[in-house]
Design an enzyme around this catalytic site. Structure first.
Site: not given
Ligand code: ADP
Ligand code: MG
Length: 405
Positions: A91-92, A266
């Protein structure tokens, strides 16, 4: 798990070879006492023996070593499988980046609201949010000395923003993705912003934008580089906008990224990678990462993240350091190697010890009572210990020790 399987087969072998020994000696005309003694020796050797302990001991060692290295292992089989990971999805926000947003600019879009008003409306909503963006906006409000109004009917729009009623008006703070979905135009100045941008809507009209900056974690660079050296692909999934995702992607030299993805997307991306025969680890911190963490073969949560992420994950990075993903994989590989090594030792050893115990060499006068056997075992163990064959021998010693007392 490997340990369970090994223990199962060990028990099967111990019992069947034991009974077989018993039956064989009776068959060739030996006394019952003799037959029972041989059977007992076989079972003593096999049962509590290193083969059954060879793996659990490695497990115990690796768990404590992992804990010292910042890995909290909630699910052992996920840890054992870490060696198979072929893709790590990150994830960022909050994972590759620090997740500490600072407001870098506030712009009015309709000309009727100044910076303070825009922050006022936004902070009213963000007071009720857990998102890292919320913290940044609230800090800005404090800095500007704004008294934050109350909100009613607050609601989080999953992966897109927040909404509620402030001063009797419907207010939203949302992502570019939300605007696109609603068919609204993105204000020109926000189009190629290389920062995280949120839009403040009042009664469905954009009144302004807030740009926020977040820093890539120092450790992310090394983490990605090491993983790629190990031949593991690194992908990024983020709910944030495409420009900033591209910037992080280029800077960290990832294998690729998907931007503006919603929580369920996601999960879909993880599934998609799995369907291509990849063994996928997902690393995330947010509520929005939880479904993907659950779907991944190995779910890894950042320690500083949300409780839901930690709850869902198999492994938690206590120090919130993405570099520990590399340690996890290397550790998983080393642990497995050690297990196999111990199994080979233990099996090889049993190949020799079991026939001896069963009395196969009786014809040549070589016969060992259970007690003598233990003594020999002990001496061999000491010998092996000094010739340094690590865990396995330690286990051997331990077994013998327990038996002598
Ligand atoms: P990431 O996948 O990078 O962790 P999220 O899925 O949590 O990002 O958020 C995606 C986008 O949704 C954010 O970049 C932001 O535009 C918007 N968003 C989510 N929650 C909030 C919030 N509380 N306030 C403002 N914007 C939000
Ligand atoms: Mg996140």
């Amino acid at each position: 798990m490997l340990a369970d399987r090994a223990a199962f087969w060990l028990t099967v072998i111990a019992l069947s070879v034991g009974f077989l020994t018993f039956a064989a000696w009776l068959f060739v005309g030996q006394s019952i006492t003799f037959a029972i003694e041989r059977m007992a020796t076989v079972m003593v050797i096999t049962c509590p023996h290193a083969l059954g302990l060879a793996i659990p001991l490695v497990v115990a060692m690796s768990t404590s070593l992992s804990a010292k290295n910042g890995l909290l292992i909630k699910n052992r089989s996920a840890f054992e499988n870490a060696r198979k990971i072929s893709v790590v999805v990150f994830d960022k926000t909050g994972t590759l980046t620090e997740g500490k947003f600072g407001v870098s600019s506030v712009k009015s879009t309709d000309g009727n609201h100044d910076e303070k008003e825009i922050i006022k409306f936004a902070s009213a909503l963000e007071k009720s949010s857990e998102h890292p963006i919320a913290r940044g906006i609230l800090e800005k409000a404090q800095e500007l000395g704004i008294s934050v109004p109350d909100v009613s009917d607050f609601e989080a729009i999953k992966g897109k923003g927040v909404q509620g009623i402030v001063d009797g008006q419907n207010v939203k703070v949302v992502s570019p993705g939300y605007l696109k979905e609603m068919g609204m135009d993105i204000p020109d100045h926000a189009k190629d912003e290389q920062l995280t941008v949120v839009f403040i809507l009042k009664d469905e009209n954009i009144i302004g934008t807030i740009s926020l900056a977040d820093k890539i974690r120092e450790d992310s660079y090394e983490a990605i580089q090491k993983l790629r050296e190990l031949g593991i692909k690194c992908w990024m999934l983020t709910g944030d906008n495409n420009q900033i995702a591209k910037k992080v992607n280029d800077e960290l030299k990832l294998d690729g990224y998907f931007a503006e993805v919603l929580p369920h997307e996601k999960l879909e991306k993880v599934k998609e990678l799995q369907s291509k025969n990849e063994y996928v680890a997902m690393t995330g911190d947010g509520v929005n990462d939880a479904p993907a963490l659950a779907q991944a073969d190995v779910g890894i949560a950042i320690g500083s993240g949300t409780d839901i992420a930690a709850e869902t994950a198999d492994i938690i990075l206590v120090e919130s350091n993405p570099k520990d993903v590399t340690s996890l994989i290397l550790f998983g590989r080393a642990t497995y190697k050690k297990m196999i090594q111990n199994l080979v030792w233990a099996t090889g050893y049993n190949l020799f010890a079991i026939p001896l115990a069963a009395g196969v060499f009786y014809k040549w006068g070589i016969i060992i009572s259970p007690a003598v056997y233990l003594l020999i075992l002990w001496k061999t163990a000491i010998f092996l210990y000094f010739t340094a064959i690590p865990y396995y021998v330690f286990v051997e010693l331990l077994t013998v020790y327990c038996y002598m007392w």
